[in-house]
Design a protein around this motif. Structure first.
Motif, short mmCIF file in Angstrom:
data_model
loop_
_atom_site.label_atom_id
_atom_site.label_comp_id
_atom_site.label_asym_id
_atom_site.label_seq_id
_atom_site.Cartn_x
_atom_site.Cartn_y
_atom_site.Cartn_z
N ASP B 192 0.86 -1.18 0.00
CA ASP B 192 0.00 0.00 0.00
C ASP B 192 0.91 1.24 0.00
O ASP B 192 1.89 1.29 0.75
N PHE B 193 0.57 2.21 -0.84
CA PHE B 193 1.37 3.42 -0.94
C PHE B 193 0.66 4.62 -0.30
O PHE B 193 -0.53 4.83 -0.48
N VAL B 194 1.46 5.40 0.48
CA VAL B 194 0.98 6.74 0.88
C VAL B 194 1.57 7.71 -0.13
O VAL B 194 2.73 7.61 -0.51
N HIS B 195 0.78 8.69 -0.48
CA HIS B 195 1.02 9.52 -1.65
C HIS B 195 0.93 11.00 -1.32
O HIS B 195 0.16 11.39 -0.45
N GLY B 196 1.68 11.84 -2.04
CA GLY B 196 1.35 13.26 -2.04
C GLY B 196 0.09 13.44 -2.85
O GLY B 196 -0.19 12.67 -3.76
N SER B 197 -0.69 14.48 -2.52
CA SER B 197 -1.96 14.67 -3.23
C SER B 197 -1.67 14.80 -4.72
O SER B 197 -0.75 15.53 -5.13
N TRP B 201 1.41 17.08 -6.21
CA TRP B 201 2.67 16.37 -6.37
C TRP B 201 2.88 15.83 -7.78
O TRP B 201 3.77 15.00 -8.01
N GLU B 202 2.08 16.28 -8.69
CA GLU B 202 2.15 15.92 -10.10
C GLU B 202 3.59 15.82 -10.62
O GLU B 202 4.01 14.83 -11.22
N GLN B 203 4.36 16.86 -10.36
CA GLN B 203 5.72 16.91 -10.89
C GLN B 203 6.59 15.79 -10.32
O GLN B 203 7.30 15.09 -11.05
N PHE B 204 6.50 15.58 -9.01
CA PHE B 204 7.29 14.53 -8.36
C PHE B 204 6.98 13.17 -8.95
O PHE B 204 7.88 12.39 -9.29
N TYR B 205 5.68 12.90 -9.11
CA TYR B 205 5.31 11.56 -9.58
C TYR B 205 5.54 11.39 -11.06
O TYR B 205 5.65 10.29 -11.56
N SER B 206 5.65 12.52 -11.78
CA SER B 206 5.98 12.39 -13.21
C SER B 206 7.38 11.81 -13.37
O SER B 206 7.74 11.31 -14.43
N GLU B 224 -3.59 9.93 0.74
CA GLU B 224 -2.90 11.09 0.21
C GLU B 224 -2.68 12.11 1.31
O GLU B 224 -3.48 12.28 2.22
N ALA B 225 -1.55 12.84 1.21
CA ALA B 225 -1.27 13.94 2.14
C ALA B 225 -0.78 15.12 1.31
O ALA B 225 -0.46 14.99 0.13
N PHE B 226 -0.71 16.30 1.96
CA PHE B 226 -0.39 17.51 1.19
C PHE B 226 1.10 17.83 1.13
O PHE B 226 1.55 18.54 0.25
N ASN B 227 1.85 17.31 2.10
CA ASN B 227 3.28 17.62 2.06
C ASN B 227 4.05 16.44 2.65
O ASN B 227 3.46 15.49 3.17
N SER B 228 5.37 16.51 2.60
CA SER B 228 6.18 15.36 3.01
C SER B 228 5.99 15.03 4.49
O SER B 228 6.00 13.86 4.88
N ALA B 229 5.80 16.06 5.32
CA ALA B 229 5.56 15.78 6.75
C ALA B 229 4.29 14.96 6.93
O ALA B 229 4.25 14.02 7.72
N GLY B 230 3.26 15.33 6.16
CA GLY B 230 2.01 14.59 6.25
C GLY B 230 2.16 13.16 5.76
O GLY B 230 1.63 12.21 6.36
N ILE B 231 2.92 12.98 4.68
CA ILE B 231 3.14 11.64 4.15
C ILE B 231 3.85 10.78 5.19
O ILE B 231 3.43 9.65 5.50
N THR B 242 6.11 4.63 1.42
CA THR B 242 6.20 5.70 0.42
C THR B 242 7.61 5.77 -0.12
O THR B 242 8.53 5.14 0.43
N ILE B 243 7.76 6.54 -1.18
CA ILE B 243 9.08 6.77 -1.75
C ILE B 243 9.32 8.27 -1.76
O ILE B 243 8.53 9.03 -2.32
N LEU B 244 10.38 8.69 -1.10
CA LEU B 244 10.76 10.10 -1.10
C LEU B 244 12.23 10.19 -1.48
O LEU B 244 12.75 9.30 -2.13
#
Lengths: 306, 306
Positions: B192-197, B201-206, B224-231, B242-244
DNA sequence: ATTTCATAATGCTTTTCCGGCATCAATTAG
DNA sequence: CTAATTGATGCCGGAAAAGCATTATGAAAT
């Protein structure tokens, strides 16, 4: 800085319109004139103020900071003109006013208060000084108007009567004359006198001594003080008697008695005294105010000169 | 106000010299020119500034107040020119800087600190925003420069590489993979993945999603979360993995584990990104500064486009 | 792709403004 | 009374600023 206010005004117009033709219309000049003025300004400043890209005019960061400054400049000039005009008309300004013990104990506070209410934007700066000091400061331009013991005739100056007061004798309460309702001046011939210091009080005594001489004596001075409070203090100590005026005697402390002098009808005048042609609106208004309040007409038959 | 700076300068000279001929000498003009300029000024202001009495020149009260204002005006103009020139040269100014989570967790703080020391008169205004928001604000002129996930190719813009980081897998400490020194990406296929919204986070996931696709899976997004702290928070709750990137994983809280990914050599670039031709000295200096610090050469063989 | 339109810049002419010289009027000093 | 100094005035020449006409350029419309 070889540019003028014209360039600043033109710049503000272009910066606000971001359009040379519209800015030119707003300024009422032709567009080429405006273009050249801005070019000149940029050359003088050695700064690019706008980026012209044939379809739109952009202002640079440097242009934005210059714009803020320019707005400040035109505002301060507008304010300067306004303030200067107000000072010219007298509506705004400041007056350095000299006063004697007699003046401040008499009409002056009321006068100043009333004038201040009429003209709240004129700052009144009262300074205590004896008459001779005030005259010197008036000469040197340190004072605008003096409330002095007068009348005084001096070329280049004008005056306006403020108040006339009777002389009164002041004694300590254990003095033999203390119980009397009134006295004659010659009864003081052999009294010890307390005096204002001869230099400072010169003007006051130039009016009082002739009266004594007429009554056949020269006052026997045993003590000198610098102001009326000091004189009253020395009298209260029992060092002698003195002669002052109504207004000052109104505020004497307990232990002192003020006695009218029957045979002296002469009064001590306090006059406002100022240099003519000072070209100051506030002064004009103040003089006009004083002349309207001239209830005590100036007695033309006592032209004492200084 | 139909007078210019010339009149103001002339007025100041006369007011300071109180003598037309001397003032004219000081200004390097003839005396008649000066007389006329002052006359013009007085006519425009409708105020008498000087009293000329054929042997001396006196300044009026109104003139004195105007003098004070005029001194203020010439000072502010001098200051305006100086400041404007400084802004033009870039020595002074302000920069609105956008940054992503990756940028602020990485090199950016050091860069800004160092630049600030070099140019203390440039105000730096950092704003946190994801890449897409920064791009919008750059378009609309709300930002001067963005530190975004890149590279990005867009006409009218330039960029400069700032940092390159490895991707890392982040799991909660009781997760089966938590003990591993490294993993291969395909091992995450059924996690299961936790994701930026997805929008932000369009650019990151691209950049990330193609790597997953290469490893044969599409991440199964459960939160989904809004920022890396939330993720990171959601991962710590055990909701998924997740992958950061390196920089973010440096500051993970206890309860979380960062694991290198063996078979992903691609790195996530952070680039500085700005509009060309903005005609701003401070920007020029900042860009120059960034390019000097370009230790990580831009890899020409990975021209990913946005 | 071409035309049309709008904008700011440029060339040239006219007007206005400003400075300099000579002189005047007034006041002061000797 | 004379000489000298100071600020104001008249007149003229030159520089600066404005206006008009035109150009060059870029964007939008067809």
């Amino acid at each position: 800085m070889k540019f003028g206010l014209r360039h600043i005004r033109y710049f503000i117009a272009v910066a606000e319109e971001l359009h040379f033709r519209r800015a030119a219309e707003r300024l009422g000049v032709a567009q080429p004139a405006l273009s050249r003025a801005i070019q000149y300004l940029e050359r003088e400043l050695e700064v690019t103020l706008f980026v012209r890209s044939k379809r739109e005019v952009q202002i640079t960061r440097a242009g934005e900071t210059f714009l803020k400054s320019c707005r400040g400049v035109v505002n301060s000039i507008g304010h300067a003109v306004e303030t200067t005009r107000m000072v010219h008309s007298g509506e705004m300004g400041s007056l350095r006013i000299g006063y004697t013990d007699m003046a401040i104990a008499g009409q002056l506070p009321t006068l100043l208060k009333e004038f201040q209410e009429q003209r709240p934007n004129i700052v009144l700066r009262p300074h205590h000084d004896v008459t001779v000091t005030q005259l010197k400061k008036l000469d040197e331009g340190e004072l605008d108007i003096g409330f002095v013991t007068g009348p005084i005739s001096r070329t280049g100056y004008e005056q306006c009567p403020i108040q006339s007061e009777n002389f009164v004798c002041i004694v300590y309460e254990s003095h033999p004359l203390a119980g009397r309702n009134s006295i004659r001046l010659e009864e003081l011939a052999h009294e010890d006198f307390v005096h204002g210091s001869s230099k400072d009080w010169e003007q006051f005594y130039s009016y009082l001594f002739p009266l004594c001489r007429r009554s056949g004596f020269v006052p026997n001075i045993v003590q000198e003080a610098f102001n009326s409070a000091g004189i009253l203090g020395l009298v209260a100590c029992g060092m002698g008697v003195t002669i002052l005026t109504d207004s000052v005697s109104n505020s004497i402390s307990s232990g002192l008695v003020a006695i009218p002098i029957e045979d002296v009808t002469e009064q001590l005048q306090t006059v406002a005294f100022w240099k003519v042609g000072a070209e100051d609106g506030a002064m004009d208004l103040f003089v006009e105010f004083l002349q309207q309040h001239d209830v005590h007409r100036f007695p033309a038959d006592t032209p004492k000169t200084y």
